[in-house]
Scaffold this motif. Structure first.
Motif, PDB file in Angstrom:
ATOM      1  N   GLU A 164       0.833  -1.211   0.000  1.00 12.02           N
ATOM      2  CA  GLU A 164       0.000   0.000   0.000  1.00 12.02           C
ATOM      3  C   GLU A 164       0.862   1.253   0.000  1.00 12.02           C
ATOM      4  O   GLU A 164       0.559   2.245  -0.682  1.00 12.02           O
ATOM      5  CB  GLU A 164      -0.935  -0.006   1.214  1.00 12.02           C
ATOM      6  CG  GLU A 164      -2.030  -1.049   1.162  1.00 12.02           C
ATOM      7  CD  GLU A 164      -2.955  -0.812  -0.034  1.00 12.02           C
ATOM      8  OE1 GLU A 164      -3.183   0.369  -0.382  1.00 12.02           O
ATOM      9  OE2 GLU A 164      -3.423  -1.809  -0.614  1.00 12.02           O
ATOM     10  N   THR A 165       1.948   1.198   0.769  1.00 10.35           N
ATOM     11  CA  THR A 165       2.861   2.362   0.805  1.00 10.35           C
ATOM     12  C   THR A 165       3.489   2.602  -0.568  1.00 10.35           C
ATOM     13  O   THR A 165       3.586   3.738  -1.041  1.00 10.35           O
ATOM     14  CB  THR A 165       3.963   2.136   1.849  1.00 10.35           C
ATOM     15  OG1 THR A 165       3.358   1.934   3.132  1.00 10.35           O
ATOM     16  CG2 THR A 165       4.900   3.325   1.915  1.00 10.35           C
ATOM     17  N   VAL A 166       3.933   1.527  -1.220  1.00 12.67           N
ATOM     18  CA  VAL A 166       4.526   1.649  -2.562  1.00 12.67           C
ATOM     19  C   VAL A 166       3.509   2.211  -3.541  1.00 12.67           C
ATOM     20  O   VAL A 166       3.817   3.083  -4.367  1.00 12.67           O
ATOM     21  CB  VAL A 166       5.057   0.284  -3.039  1.00 12.67           C
ATOM     22  CG1 VAL A 166       5.437   0.355  -4.512  1.00 12.67           C
ATOM     23  CG2 VAL A 166       6.250  -0.136  -2.197  1.00 12.67           C
ATOM     24  N   ARG A 167       2.262   1.703  -3.447  1.00 13.26           N
ATOM     25  CA  ARG A 167       1.222   2.206  -4.347  1.00 13.26           C
ATOM     26  C   ARG A 167       0.976   3.695  -4.113  1.00 13.26           C
ATOM     27  O   ARG A 167       0.825   4.486  -5.057  1.00 13.26           O
ATOM     28  CB  ARG A 167      -0.063   1.423  -4.145  1.00 13.26           C
ATOM     29  CG  ARG A 167      -0.012  -0.002  -4.684  1.00 13.26           C
ATOM     30  CD  ARG A 167      -1.267  -0.775  -4.315  1.00 13.26           C
ATOM     31  NE  ARG A 167      -1.247  -2.135  -4.869  1.00 13.26           N
ATOM     32  CZ  ARG A 167      -2.145  -3.063  -4.583  1.00 13.26           C
ATOM     33  NH1 ARG A 167      -3.138  -2.773  -3.728  1.00 13.26           N
ATOM     34  NH2 ARG A 167      -2.045  -4.257  -5.109  1.00 13.26           N
ATOM     35  N   PHE A 168       0.970   4.095  -2.831  1.00 12.99           N
ATOM     36  CA  PHE A 168       0.754   5.503  -2.497  1.00 12.99           C
ATOM     37  C   PHE A 168       1.901   6.370  -3.039  1.00 12.99           C
ATOM     38  O   PHE A 168       1.668   7.432  -3.621  1.00 12.99           O
ATOM     39  CB  PHE A 168       0.639   5.653  -0.982  1.00 12.99           C
ATOM     40  CG  PHE A 168       0.586   7.082  -0.530  1.00 12.99           C
ATOM     41  CD1 PHE A 168      -0.586   7.834  -0.663  1.00 12.99           C
ATOM     42  CD2 PHE A 168       1.706   7.691   0.011  1.00 12.99           C
ATOM     43  CE1 PHE A 168      -0.638   9.157  -0.260  1.00 12.99           C
ATOM     44  CE2 PHE A 168       1.669   9.017   0.423  1.00 12.99           C
ATOM     45  CZ  PHE A 168       0.495   9.752   0.280  1.00 12.99           C
ATOM     46  N   LEU A 169       3.141   5.909  -2.839  1.00 16.24           N
ATOM     47  CA  LEU A 169       4.292   6.656  -3.333  1.00 16.24           C
ATOM     48  C   LEU A 169       4.294   6.746  -4.850  1.00 16.24           C
ATOM     49  O   LEU A 169       4.647   7.787  -5.437  1.00 16.24           O
ATOM     50  CB  LEU A 169       5.593   6.020  -2.841  1.00 16.24           C
ATOM     51  CG  LEU A 169       5.856   6.112  -1.329  1.00 16.24           C
ATOM     52  CD1 LEU A 169       7.129   5.355  -0.963  1.00 16.24           C
ATOM     53  CD2 LEU A 169       5.955   7.570  -0.898  1.00 16.24           C
ATOM     54  N   THR A 170       3.898   5.655  -5.509  1.00 13.52           N
ATOM     55  CA  THR A 170       3.829   5.663  -6.977  1.00 13.52           C
ATOM     56  C   THR A 170       2.813   6.687  -7.464  1.00 13.52           C
ATOM     57  O   THR A 170       3.061   7.458  -8.395  1.00 13.52           O
ATOM     58  CB  THR A 170       3.468   4.272  -7.500  1.00 13.52           C
ATOM     59  OG1 THR A 170       4.449   3.324  -7.055  1.00 13.52           O
ATOM     60  CG2 THR A 170       3.401   4.266  -9.014  1.00 13.52           C
ATOM     61  N   ALA A 171       1.641   6.684  -6.813  1.00 13.74           N
ATOM     62  CA  ALA A 171       0.610   7.654  -7.197  1.00 13.74           C
ATOM     63  C   ALA A 171       1.090   9.081  -6.944  1.00 13.74           C
ATOM     64  O   ALA A 171       0.862   9.989  -7.758  1.00 13.74           O
ATOM     65  CB  ALA A 171      -0.673   7.373  -6.417  1.00 13.74           C
ATOM     66  N   SER A 172       1.782   9.295  -5.828  1.00  4.62           N
ATOM     67  CA  SER A 172       2.289  10.628  -5.514  1.00  4.62           C
ATOM     68  C   SER A 172       3.329  11.066  -6.549  1.00  4.62           C
ATOM     69  O   SER A 172       3.347  12.219  -6.994  1.00  4.62           O
ATOM     70  CB  SER A 172       2.908  10.640  -4.116  1.00  4.62           C
ATOM     71  OG  SER A 172       1.939  10.329  -3.131  1.00  4.62           O
ATOM     72  N   ALA A 173       4.218  10.133  -6.938  1.00  3.40           N
ATOM     73  CA  ALA A 173       5.235  10.453  -7.938  1.00  3.40           C
ATOM     74  C   ALA A 173       4.599  10.822  -9.274  1.00  3.40           C
ATOM     75  O   ALA A 173       5.039  11.748  -9.962  1.00  3.40           O
ATOM     76  CB  ALA A 173       6.190   9.268  -8.115  1.00  3.40           C
ATOM     77  N   ARG A 174       3.529  10.086  -9.636  1.00  2.42           N
ATOM     78  CA  ARG A 174       2.836  10.391 -10.891  1.00  2.42           C
ATOM     79  C   ARG A 174       2.216  11.787 -10.844  1.00  2.42           C
ATOM     80  O   ARG A 174       2.269  12.560 -11.803  1.00  2.42           O
ATOM     81  CB  ARG A 174       1.777   9.348 -11.165  1.00  2.42           C
ATOM     82  CG  ARG A 174       2.341   7.999 -11.598  1.00  2.42           C
ATOM     83  CD  ARG A 174       1.243   6.962 -11.699  1.00  2.42           C
ATOM     84  NE  ARG A 174       1.777   5.670 -12.116  1.00  2.42           N
ATOM     85  CZ  ARG A 174       1.062   4.542 -12.142  1.00  2.42           C
ATOM     86  NH1 ARG A 174      -0.216   4.573 -11.752  1.00  2.42           N
ATOM     87  NH2 ARG A 174       1.619   3.418 -12.523  1.00  2.42           N
ATOM     88  N   LYS A 175       1.612  12.113  -9.678  1.00  3.30           N
ATOM     89  CA  LYS A 175       1.017  13.442  -9.536  1.00  3.30           C
ATOM     90  C   LYS A 175       2.084  14.529  -9.638  1.00  3.30           C
ATOM     91  O   LYS A 175       1.896  15.558 -10.300  1.00  3.30           O
ATOM     92  CB  LYS A 175       0.281  13.541  -8.201  1.00  3.30           C
ATOM     93  CG  LYS A 175      -0.990  12.710  -8.133  1.00  3.30           C
ATOM     94  CD  LYS A 175      -1.669  12.862  -6.773  1.00  3.30           C
ATOM     95  CE  LYS A 175      -2.948  12.029  -6.701  1.00  3.30           C
ATOM     96  NZ  LYS A 175      -3.597  12.157  -5.366  1.00  3.30           N
TER      97      LYS A 175
END
Length: 271
Positions: free
Chosen positions: A42-53
């Protein structure tokens, strides 16, 4: 007896109980590991989404900056075009006022594209310009703009040597094809000390100890345009010779020479 049997049974079943408890602990441990893995995912998914934003925001910002630079560049180009048009209008007005004071039209070759100007650019090599200055300087006048040291230069408000258009000045600026803007002294007699002092800021002058003097142009000064046809800066000083005018020698000196010549004639006659 019963007590001993209970203890034997307890000992007999102890391994089974231990294994069961161990299995229970392992199961609990596996659950904790799985929970940790899920949290990491979940943390990786959150960081990935943040990086995309952040990437999307950066790209949008970069695009806005590019559009901003493009808009600013367009505004600068428009200002340059408008400024050039205003300078051309001012140049035409200034040159027209100068040309109205002159009767001679250009008789020397002009630079292509400047023939329709009120004051065209001169299309001659340096050697020919020097020859014309000596033999017929009046031919250079239709190509010239009179100029003098600016007030800022005279008042030591700048380290640069600035010149600006001034009517009835003692120096001329001439635009040429290959040499740019050249500065030459206005043809005529150098009679006053302040004239000599002003020229020394623009030319290296050989002689000039006694006035009046006749100026001989050895090399024009080189200027850089600041305001087209209106204001310049000195880039390289020119070179002049200032020789005493033989027609202006004092009568006393002329009488002394006459007396010396007469004395020489008397001596030759007596011998």
């Amino acid at each position: 007896m019963a007590t001993s049997i209970d203890r034997s049974a307890s000992i007999k079943h102890a391994p089974v109980t231990f294994v069961a408890n161990l299995s229970l602990l392992v199961g609990v441990g596996n659950c904790h590991v799985m929970d940790d893995i899920d949290r990491l995912i979940e943390t990786v998914r959150f960081l990935t989404a943040s990086a995309r934003k952040l990437s999307d925001s950066f790209q949008d910002s970069e695009a806005r900056v590019r559009r901003g630079f493009s808009d600013v560049g367009g505004d600068v180009e428009e200002l340059e075009v408008r400024l050039a048009a205003i300078e051309a209008q001012l140049l035409g007005i200034s040159d027209l006022s100068l040309s109205l004071q002159r009767e001679r039209a250009p008789e020397l070759p002009v630079v292509d594209g400047t023939a329709d100007r009120v004051i065209p650019a001169l299309n001659l090599p340096l050697e020919t310009i020097l020859d014309v200055y000596v033999s017929a300087p009046v031919l250079l006048e239709p190509f010239s703009r009179p100029c003098a040291l600016s007030a800022r230069t005279l008042n030591d408000q700048t380290d640069l040597v600035e010149l600006e258009v001034t009517a009835h000045a003692m120096t001329w600026v001439i635009e040429t094809a290959d040499l740019g803007w050249l500065l030459i002294p206005r043809p005529g007699m150098l009679e006053r000390t302040h004239q000599l002092q002003s020229l020394r800021r623009l030319f290296v002058i050989n002689g000039g100890e006694s006035l009046p003097a006749i100026l001989q142009l050895l090399r024009p000064a080189v200027l850089e345009s600041v305001v087209l046809g209106q204001k310049w800066q000195l880039v390289e000083p020119g070179i002049l010779d200032a020789r005493p005018d033989p027609t202006q020698v004092s009568f006393g000196e002329r009488l002394i020479k006459i007396e010396d010549r007469l004395a020489a004639l008397e001596q030759s006659a007596d011998s």
